[in-house]
Enzyme design. Sequence first.
Site, PDB file in Angstrom:
ATOM      1  N   THR A   1     -16.646  30.227 -19.365  1.00 51.64           N
ATOM      2  CA  THR A   1     -15.654  30.717 -20.316  1.00 51.64           C
ATOM      3  C   THR A   1     -14.911  29.591 -21.032  1.00 51.64           C
ATOM      4  O   THR A   1     -14.084  29.857 -21.895  1.00 51.64           O
ATOM      5  CB  THR A   1     -14.630  31.635 -19.618  1.00 51.64           C
ATOM      6  OG1 THR A   1     -14.135  30.984 -18.443  1.00 51.64           O
ATOM      7  CG2 THR A   1     -15.279  32.942 -19.214  1.00 51.64           C
TER       8      THR A   1
ATOM      9  N   HIS B   1     -13.709  21.969 -15.162  1.00 53.36           N
ATOM     10  CA  HIS B   1     -12.414  21.385 -14.837  1.00 53.36           C
ATOM     11  C   HIS B   1     -12.391  21.029 -13.360  1.00 53.36           C
ATOM     12  O   HIS B   1     -13.381  21.211 -12.640  1.00 53.36           O
ATOM     13  CB  HIS B   1     -11.270  22.332 -15.213  1.00 53.36           C
ATOM     14  CG  HIS B   1     -11.373  23.696 -14.623  1.00 53.36           C
ATOM     15  ND1 HIS B   1     -11.189  23.960 -13.280  1.00 53.36           N
ATOM     16  CD2 HIS B   1     -11.663  24.900 -15.195  1.00 53.36           C
ATOM     17  CE1 HIS B   1     -11.339  25.244 -13.039  1.00 53.36           C
ATOM     18  NE2 HIS B   1     -11.632  25.840 -14.188  1.00 53.36           N
TER      19      HIS B   1
ATOM     20  N   HIS C   1     -13.858  23.060 -10.513  1.00 51.28           N
ATOM     21  CA  HIS C   1     -15.304  23.090 -10.256  1.00 51.28           C
ATOM     22  C   HIS C   1     -15.777  21.876  -9.455  1.00 51.28           C
ATOM     23  O   HIS C   1     -16.931  21.821  -9.025  1.00 51.28           O
ATOM     24  CB  HIS C   1     -16.081  23.100 -11.584  1.00 51.28           C
ATOM     25  CG  HIS C   1     -15.785  24.277 -12.455  1.00 51.28           C
ATOM     26  ND1 HIS C   1     -15.098  24.178 -13.639  1.00 51.28           N
ATOM     27  CD2 HIS C   1     -16.092  25.591 -12.313  1.00 51.28           C
ATOM     28  CE1 HIS C   1     -15.003  25.367 -14.200  1.00 51.28           C
ATOM     29  NE2 HIS C   1     -15.580  26.242 -13.414  1.00 51.28           N
TER      30      HIS C   1
ATOM     31  N   LYS D   1      -7.557  36.914 -10.655  1.00 50.71           N
ATOM     32  CA  LYS D   1      -7.010  37.080 -12.002  1.00 50.71           C
ATOM     33  C   LYS D   1      -6.020  38.244 -12.044  1.00 50.71           C
ATOM     34  O   LYS D   1      -6.265  39.297 -11.472  1.00 50.71           O
ATOM     35  CB  LYS D   1      -8.131  37.352 -13.014  1.00 50.71           C
ATOM     36  CG  LYS D   1      -9.147  36.202 -13.104  1.00 50.71           C
ATOM     37  CD  LYS D   1      -8.500  34.929 -13.593  1.00 50.71           C
ATOM     38  CE  LYS D   1      -9.465  33.767 -13.525  1.00 50.71           C
ATOM     39  NZ  LYS D   1      -8.828  32.494 -13.864  1.00 50.71           N
TER      40      LYS D   1
ATOM     41  N   ARG E   1     -10.242  39.239 -18.369  1.00 48.13           N
ATOM     42  CA  ARG E   1     -10.652  38.051 -19.108  1.00 48.13           C
ATOM     43  C   ARG E   1     -11.139  38.390 -20.507  1.00 48.13           C
ATOM     44  O   ARG E   1     -11.651  39.469 -20.758  1.00 48.13           O
ATOM     45  CB  ARG E   1     -11.791  37.336 -18.364  1.00 48.13           C
ATOM     46  CG  ARG E   1     -11.374  36.753 -17.030  1.00 48.13           C
ATOM     47  CD  ARG E   1     -12.439  35.842 -16.515  1.00 48.13           C
ATOM     48  NE  ARG E   1     -12.130  35.369 -15.171  1.00 48.13           N
ATOM     49  CZ  ARG E   1     -12.678  34.298 -14.625  1.00 48.13           C
ATOM     50  NH1 ARG E   1     -13.543  33.591 -15.303  1.00 48.13           N
ATOM     51  NH2 ARG E   1     -12.365  33.937 -13.407  1.00 48.13           N
TER      52      ARG E   1
ATOM     53  N   GLN F   1     -23.069  40.267  -9.595  1.00 47.93           N
ATOM     54  CA  GLN F   1     -23.220  39.010  -8.871  1.00 47.93           C
ATOM     55  C   GLN F   1     -24.138  39.186  -7.673  1.00 47.93           C
ATOM     56  O   GLN F   1     -24.937  38.301  -7.360  1.00 47.93           O
ATOM     57  CB  GLN F   1     -21.858  38.474  -8.421  1.00 47.93           C
ATOM     58  CG  GLN F   1     -21.980  37.115  -7.731  1.00 47.93           C
ATOM     59  CD  GLN F   1     -20.648  36.440  -7.507  1.00 47.93           C
ATOM     60  OE1 GLN F   1     -19.777  36.480  -8.363  1.00 47.93           O
ATOM     61  NE2 GLN F   1     -20.482  35.799  -6.351  1.00 47.93           N
TER      62      GLN F   1
ATOM     63  N   ASP G   1     -12.427  32.276  -2.754  1.00 41.65           N
ATOM     64  CA  ASP G   1     -12.075  33.505  -3.467  1.00 41.65           C
ATOM     65  C   ASP G   1     -13.308  34.347  -3.790  1.00 41.65           C
ATOM     66  O   ASP G   1     -13.188  35.487  -4.245  1.00 41.65           O
ATOM     67  CB  ASP G   1     -11.286  33.193  -4.737  1.00 41.65           C
ATOM     68  CG  ASP G   1     -12.022  32.236  -5.671  1.00 41.65           C
ATOM     69  OD1 ASP G   1     -13.032  31.633  -5.252  1.00 41.65           O
ATOM     70  OD2 ASP G   1     -11.575  32.093  -6.825  1.00 41.65           O
TER      71      ASP G   1
ATOM     72  N   LYS H   1      -2.372  25.146  -6.306  1.00 40.65           N
ATOM     73  CA  LYS H   1      -3.663  24.707  -6.832  1.00 40.65           C
ATOM     74  C   LYS H   1      -3.525  23.346  -7.483  1.00 40.65           C
ATOM     75  O   LYS H   1      -2.578  23.104  -8.234  1.00 40.65           O
ATOM     76  CB  LYS H   1      -4.200  25.704  -7.869  1.00 40.65           C
ATOM     77  CG  LYS H   1      -4.989  26.846  -7.269  1.00 40.65           C
ATOM     78  CD  LYS H   1      -5.704  27.628  -8.345  1.00 40.65           C
ATOM     79  CE  LYS H   1      -6.553  28.741  -7.738  1.00 40.65           C
ATOM     80  NZ  LYS H   1      -7.288  29.495  -8.772  1.00 40.65           N
TER      81      LYS H   1
ATOM     82  N   LYS I   1      -3.468  20.989 -12.321  1.00 39.66           N
ATOM     83  CA  LYS I   1      -2.625  21.425 -13.424  1.00 39.66           C
ATOM     84  C   LYS I   1      -1.784  20.242 -13.902  1.00 39.66           C
ATOM     85  O   LYS I   1      -1.157  19.556 -13.101  1.00 39.66           O
ATOM     86  CB  LYS I   1      -1.703  22.574 -13.001  1.00 39.66           C
ATOM     87  CG  LYS I   1      -2.449  23.867 -12.686  1.00 39.66           C
ATOM     88  CD  LYS I   1      -3.107  24.444 -13.925  1.00 39.66           C
ATOM     89  CE  LYS I   1      -3.785  25.773 -13.609  1.00 39.66           C
ATOM     90  NZ  LYS I   1      -4.508  26.303 -14.784  1.00 39.66           N
ATOM     91  N   THR I   2      -1.765  20.011 -15.195  1.00 40.91           N
ATOM     92  CA  THR I   2      -0.969  18.951 -15.779  1.00 40.91           C
ATOM     93  C   THR I   2      -0.019  19.565 -16.802  1.00 40.91           C
ATOM     94  O   THR I   2      -0.105  20.761 -17.098  1.00 40.91           O
ATOM     95  CB  THR I   2      -1.850  17.901 -16.486  1.00 40.91           C
ATOM     96  OG1 THR I   2      -2.402  18.477 -17.677  1.00 40.91           O
ATOM     97  CG2 THR I   2      -2.999  17.454 -15.583  1.00 40.91           C
TER      98      THR I   2
END
Length: 405
Positions: free
Chosen positions: A40, A45, A48, A82, A86, A171, A192, A227, A230-231
Amino acid sequence: MSVLDVLRERGFIQQLTHENEIEELLDKENITFYIGFDPTADSLHVGHFLGMMVMAHMQQAGHRPICLIGGGTAMVGDPSGKADMRKMLTAEIINHNGERFKRQMQRFIDFSEGKALMLNNADWLLKLNYVEFLRDIGVHFSVNRMLTAECFKQRMEKGLSFLEFNYMLMQSYDFLELNRQCNCIMQMGGDDQWSNILYGADLIRRKEAKPAYGLTFTLLTTSDGRKMGKTEKGALWLDAEKTSPYDFYQYWRNVDDADVEKCLALLTFLPMEEVRRLGALKDKEINIAKKTLAFEVTKLIHGQDEAEKAEQAAKALFGGAGNLDNVPTVSITTDSLGTKLVDVLTSTGIVASKSEGRRLIQQGGLYIGDTKVSDPDLLLTATLFENNNLLIRKGKKNYHRIVIE
């Protein structure tokens, strides 16, 4: 030491479906396994990162990874973790993103001579006949049991669409299809994905009367459960155009002391003896471990040269040595001189907006070199530059260099 022992020792493993069977299987055979990647975005990032490290450890032990791009499932959306549904993507965007993923994965995974595969589940999911799929696959799924899965429970309050409810079936069908096509007998994923993995393994056992296995690895979180990745600019991307190698290096250079040893174990290939030695450092010496972590992780993602440049930039800024050319740099023309500094910072992307720039100044968080900027209306003039360089600092450690073309 078996690959399962390696993954255990380094802290990857969270859950397994059949621990004793998996241990024996990985010791005696070279298997094919898969991990799915949601296409997506146009870059992987840091979330992964663990999956790619697991694939690399497994491949080094002789097992064959399949990197499955979710081109079909992305058109539905995984509800796992989520709060909202999405955004659905076009096939063209998904294919483009998948190609970019492969280029990033090639730093970890050897795709030559069939040693690893990259497949797209759109190749079979988009060809399915819906009624046949329901009769053949849907009959094996209990709605009551599905609703107890964590990925669905989190969405029940806001509402779970029927579209997303199909995700688990799709899946699971991926695992079945990969088992039939490639003799894939294990699915791996973040913790998850545990419910989805269980259903896939169960479907193969029901449809093919063959064993299938699942393994989940830990999610990349800080010691207090947040998590990582994150910036202030958003996600920590593996694409140098979205997150520069210097910013990437600095993220790992500044992790909390309590997270250093875990990150060294999970995100580098350093021997565990060295990981433990570095993780045991205390007080100021922990900075040695942080520098090692930042360099090794940046080298894995961006290569040796970019890691060395990032290291040199950090030395120039924080140690008084090194090369400022490697500091994140923006260029302006002489036309910008005489305008407000806040306007220039906004137009070059150093701050997101004029209001953010003014707020930063009012809170005492903006510096030119080591001098705090106190005037929101300060004009950018040539006298502020030294050797055509102007060093801007946001907060304690966020540096940018402005040069005049």
